[in-house]
Design an enzyme around this catalytic site. Structure first.
Site, PDB file in Angstrom:
ATOM      1  N   GLY A  10      34.033  12.238 -16.258  1.00 38.73           N
ATOM      2  CA  GLY A  10      33.401  12.436 -14.949  1.00 38.73           C
ATOM      3  C   GLY A  10      34.393  12.226 -13.814  1.00 38.73           C
ATOM      4  N   ASP A  31      32.209  10.731 -23.464  1.00 38.90           N
ATOM      5  CA  ASP A  31      31.452  11.538 -22.498  1.00 38.90           C
ATOM      6  C   ASP A  31      30.623  12.566 -23.274  1.00 38.90           C
ATOM      7  OD1 ASP A  31      32.228  11.974 -19.179  1.00 38.90           O
ATOM      8  OD2 ASP A  31      30.772  13.322 -20.133  1.00 38.90           O
ATOM      9  N   GLY A  36      30.140  15.711 -16.766  1.00 36.59           N
ATOM     10  CA  GLY A  36      31.599  15.576 -16.828  1.00 36.59           C
ATOM     11  C   GLY A  36      32.245  16.877 -17.294  1.00 36.59           C
ATOM     12  N   VAL A  57      26.104   8.168 -25.049  1.00 42.06           N
ATOM     13  CA  VAL A  57      26.123   6.701 -25.097  1.00 42.06           C
ATOM     14  C   VAL A  57      24.721   6.080 -25.192  1.00 42.06           C
ATOM     15  CG1 VAL A  57      26.209   6.394 -22.587  1.00 42.06           C
ATOM     16  CG2 VAL A  57      27.278   4.699 -24.032  1.00 42.06           C
ATOM     17  N   LEU A  61      26.404   2.821 -30.586  1.00 36.95           N
ATOM     18  CA  LEU A  61      27.855   2.991 -30.415  1.00 36.95           C
ATOM     19  C   LEU A  61      28.580   2.216 -31.499  1.00 36.95           C
ATOM     20  CD1 LEU A  61      28.307   2.357 -26.589  1.00 36.95           C
ATOM     21  CD2 LEU A  61      29.161   4.342 -27.834  1.00 36.95           C
ATOM     22  N   GLY A 102      25.568  -4.222 -25.831  1.00 34.51           N
ATOM     23  CA  GLY A 102      25.557  -4.702 -27.222  1.00 34.51           C
ATOM     24  C   GLY A 102      26.937  -4.590 -27.846  1.00 34.51           C
ATOM     25  N   ALA A 114      28.909   0.306 -13.671  1.00 32.33           N
ATOM     26  CA  ALA A 114      29.112   1.061 -12.427  1.00 32.33           C
ATOM     27  C   ALA A 114      27.745   1.179 -11.775  1.00 32.33           C
ATOM     28  CB  ALA A 114      29.679   2.441 -12.734  1.00 32.33           C
ATOM     29  N   TYR A 145      17.372   7.492 -10.695  1.00 32.09           N
ATOM     30  CA  TYR A 145      18.734   6.939 -10.622  1.00 32.09           C
ATOM     31  C   TYR A 145      18.689   5.491 -10.135  1.00 32.09           C
ATOM     32  CZ  TYR A 145      23.717   6.754  -9.268  1.00 32.09           C
ATOM     33  OH  TYR A 145      25.053   6.427  -9.123  1.00 32.09           O
ATOM     34  N   TYR A 159      22.277 -10.519 -19.948  1.00 30.37           N
ATOM     35  CA  TYR A 159      23.307 -10.753 -20.984  1.00 30.37           C
ATOM     36  C   TYR A 159      24.299 -11.813 -20.506  1.00 30.37           C
ATOM     37  CZ  TYR A 159      22.152  -7.270 -24.535  1.00 30.37           C
ATOM     38  OH  TYR A 159      21.545  -6.586 -25.568  1.00 30.37           O
TER      39      TYR A 159
END
Ligand code: UDP
Length: 309
Positions: A10, A31, A36, A57, A61, A102, A114, A145, A159
């Site tokens: 991106g 990505d 992106g 993602v 993962l 995680g 971000a 968003y 966390y």
């Protein structure tokens, strides 16, 4: 450090990956290319220490080997993309953040989210400092968003508190520069494409709404300083130079040497009326402040767009 960057192809992810490689770190980029582009990272494949996987993602993962940091930058980030990809936007902020957290926990790595000035919504105070809780419409078009990022911040802090993880909450304000898509839909790429093509420059509303624009190299420097700091609470990174959208349109038109007309279009729903970062914390904790002034940054960005329109 060996660092995983989600959203590496991106706009910001690609600049960040290039910067980290330049500092001698190894980067694993991920990505899924919904917003992106491989063009943004083509040059990185030749660099030592860069690996890349096309992957979404929001799924589990698995990354073999050690990791020192996980930087979660994957997400659509333009208002027109939220409308086009509302569910992927919610999923990458919520499920993607959970998966990335995680992974960071399993590797004992620092986790960076971000986040965004959108957590402040249509703010009732200006400038916005990190202690402000925001004014967000959860069910409006931008809610996908804003709320995903607010959830991401909540989960990141959970966390940190529960698992004692090292976390970095980066609240990014409007940023511009090379590697933005021409058809990204945000003000800077729209105005530049329109100005360079001699098409009408579309200002939404009456153009009195404000934004404060940070050139990408300044932002990346701030991100890196936050990463290597010990700060677990949110930090605004952005440029406090606030201007109206009409002024931005006029400036881009002038710098591009364009004869385009400026035209007015309806203001999108829930469009914030003002936005300006209070960067007191970034100045104090990170010893950071932006260096590139608006005209200088816009000129560099116009050169990038000129070669592509
Ligand atoms: N905007 C505009 N014309 C455009 C695109 C955007 O006037 O062609 C306005 C938009 O309504 C908002 C501001 O520019 O007030 C910044 O929008 P952008 O999409 O860049 O990002 P935002 O800060 O809203 O997330």
């Amino acid at each position: 450090m060996r660092i995983l960057v989600t959203g590496a192809a991106g706009f910001l992810g690609s600049h960040l990956s290039r910067y980290l490689l330049g500092k001698g770190h190894s980067v694993i980029g991920i990505d899924n290319f919904i917003t992106g582009s491989i063009d943004n990272i083509q040059d990185l494949f030749k660099k030592e220490g860069f690996e890349f996987q096309k992957y979404d993602v929001t799924n589990h993962l698995h990354v073999p080997g050690k990791l020192d940091a996980v930087l979660h930058f994957a997400s659509p980030a333009s208002p027109i993309d939220y409308l086009k990809f509302p569910i992927p936007t919610l999923k990458v902020g919520a499920l993607g953040t959970h998966k990335a957290l995680g992974l960071a926990k399993a590797k004992n790595a620092i986790f960076m989210i971000a986040s965004t000035s959108e957590v402040y919504g249509d703010p009732l105070i200006n400038p916005q400092h990190e202690g402000y809780w925001g004014n967000v419409n959860p069910i409006g078009p931008r809610g996908v968003y804003d709320e995903a990022k607010r959830f991401a911040e909540a989960m990141t802090m959970a966390y940190h508190r529960y698992h004692k993880m090292q976390v970095r909450l980066l609240r990014i304000f409007n940023t511009y520069g090379p590697n933005m898509r021409l058809n990204d839909g945000r003000a800077v790429p729209n105005f530049m494409t329109q100005a360079l093509k001699g098409k009408p420059i579309t200002v939404y509303g009456d153009g009195t709404q404000t934004r404060s624009l940070c050139y990408v190299s300044d932002l990346i420097e701030g991100i890196y300083r936050l990463l290597i700091s010990k700060e677990n609470n949110p930090v605004n990174i952005g440029n406090p130079h606030e201007i109206s959208l009409l002024e931005l349109a006029e400036t881009i038109k002038r710098l591009a040497g364009s004869r385009s007309k400026i035209v007015f279009r309806p203001l999108p729903e829930d469009d914030p009326k003002v936005r300006r970062p209070d960067i007191t914390r970034a100045r104090k904790i990170l010893k950071w402040q932006p260096k590139v002034d608006l005209e200088e940054g816009l000129k560099k960005t116009i050169s990038y767009f000129k070669a592509r329109v």
